[in-house]
Design a protein around this motif. Sequence first.
Motif, mmCIF file in Angstrom:
data_model
loop_
_atom_site.group_PDB
_atom_site.id
_atom_site.type_symbol
_atom_site.label_atom_id
_atom_site.label_comp_id
_atom_site.label_asym_id
_atom_site.label_seq_id
_atom_site.Cartn_x
_atom_site.Cartn_y
_atom_site.Cartn_z
ATOM 1 N N HIS A 255 0.603 -0.994 0.000
ATOM 2 C CA HIS A 255 0.043 0.088 -0.293
ATOM 3 C C HIS A 255 0.564 1.450 -0.091
ATOM 4 C CE1 HIS A 255 -3.688 -1.546 0.270
ATOM 5 N NE2 HIS A 255 -3.688 -2.562 1.420
ATOM 6 N N ARG A 256 2.046 1.315 0.908
ATOM 7 C CA ARG A 256 3.388 2.536 0.653
ATOM 8 C C ARG A 256 3.542 2.642 -0.105
ATOM 9 N NH1 ARG A 256 6.323 4.957 5.035
ATOM 10 N NH2 ARG A 256 5.033 3.259 6.364
ATOM 11 N N ASN A 257 3.995 1.889 -1.266
ATOM 12 C CA ASN A 257 4.713 1.993 -2.304
ATOM 13 C C ASN A 257 3.686 2.213 -3.323
ATOM 14 O OD1 ASN A 257 6.751 0.403 -1.519
ATOM 15 N ND2 ASN A 257 6.828 -1.310 -2.166
ATOM 16 N N ASN A 258 2.270 1.617 -3.550
ATOM 17 C CA ASN A 258 1.367 2.400 -3.871
ATOM 18 C C ASN A 258 1.158 3.425 -4.356
ATOM 19 O OD1 ASN A 258 0.824 -0.423 -5.963
ATOM 20 N ND2 ASN A 258 -0.519 -0.958 -4.894
ATOM 21 N N LEU A 259 1.847 4.075 -2.684
ATOM 22 C CA LEU A 259 0.432 5.638 -2.463
ATOM 23 C C LEU A 259 2.183 6.084 -3.472
ATOM 24 C CD1 LEU A 259 -0.315 5.261 1.362
ATOM 25 C CD2 LEU A 259 -1.837 6.189 -0.478
ATOM 26 N N ILE A 260 2.575 5.610 -2.823
ATOM 27 C CA ILE A 260 4.127 7.011 -3.588
ATOM 28 C C ILE A 260 4.149 7.149 -4.837
ATOM 29 C CG2 ILE A 260 6.645 6.945 -3.826
ATOM 30 C CD1 ILE A 260 7.430 5.188 -1.246
ATOM 31 N N ILE A 261 3.483 5.634 -5.624
ATOM 32 C CA ILE A 261 3.199 6.017 -7.252
ATOM 33 C C ILE A 261 2.769 6.502 -7.661
ATOM 34 C CG2 ILE A 261 3.108 4.234 -9.066
ATOM 35 C CD1 ILE A 261 4.443 2.099 -7.902
ATOM 36 N N LYS A 262 1.292 6.513 -6.762
ATOM 37 C CA LYS A 262 -0.204 7.069 -7.388
ATOM 38 C C LYS A 262 -0.355 8.951 -7.080
ATOM 39 C CE LYS A 262 -4.370 3.799 -6.823
ATOM 40 N NZ LYS A 262 -4.938 3.853 -5.926
ATOM 41 N N THR A 263 1.255 9.188 -6.130
ATOM 42 C CA THR A 263 1.105 10.544 -5.904
ATOM 43 C C THR A 263 2.942 10.969 -6.203
ATOM 44 O OG1 THR A 263 1.989 10.497 -3.664
ATOM 45 C CG2 THR A 263 -0.295 10.008 -3.429
ATOM 46 N N ASN A 264 2.769 10.411 -7.230
ATOM 47 C CA ASN A 264 4.071 10.940 -7.814
ATOM 48 C C ASN A 264 4.941 11.264 -6.484
ATOM 49 O OD1 ASN A 264 5.972 10.864 -9.737
ATOM 50 N ND2 ASN A 264 5.035 12.987 -10.041
ATOM 51 N N CYS A 265 4.855 11.165 -4.930
ATOM 52 C CA CYS A 265 6.522 11.991 -4.273
ATOM 53 C C CYS A 265 6.786 10.379 -4.562
ATOM 54 C CB CYS A 265 5.713 11.204 -2.771
ATOM 55 S SG CYS A 265 4.349 12.213 -2.933
#
Length: 222
Positions: free
Chosen positions: A192-202
């Motif tokens: 989930h953390r990796n998906n969040l980073i990818i989705k938000t482009n952080c």
Amino acid sequence: MEKIGVAIVDDQNLFRQSLALLINSVEEFTLVTDSPGGQEFLNILKTTPAQVNVAVIDMDMPGMNGIELNKALHEQYPDIKVIILSVHVNEALITKMINAGAASYLAKNCDKDELILAINTVHKTGFYFNNDALNAIRNSANHKNNSQTILSGLQIALTRREKQVLELICKEFNNAEIADQLYLSVRTVEGHRNNLIIKTNCRNTAGLVLFAIKFGLFEIHF
């Protein structure tokens, strides 16, 4: 107990040496290296990258400055968490450096206890933001009323679980603690953390927290 490997990068000899003494005095820290410049530090990392967990770097250095070094570390050694320690404490620079991958931004005249806390927290959660940094992030959002409009414009759809994970990240929970809180496996939380980073482009966890605060997904409480 596994110690936190700390590196110091600062061109001011007396300050760097004093900081090295402080790091060596803390039982849970081990000083991997103290370097007078960015390029010297990168040269050392070619032989000892895995030993450095947290790098405390100055902004103003001859040759390679803190902005350039932070960029190089994020690209070449993304597992190393960067704490910026600078005499320049302004909101634009703080937000810029966090956006660029820094895990924390502290004033050079901060208390030694805050620096120790920052190193421990960054190692545990991936970020440490004091009130100066939080104010900078909050003010960078400008008008909160526009946040949802901007978020919609970015076409970012976060699932309910992703929002739960993001909120706990902002509350300084690590992966194991989030897994325990949500009755998930650590591996699922990491996903989930990796998906969040990818989705938000952080770039990293600090960037996720900045994103959450900026777009009104997490409220700041002082």
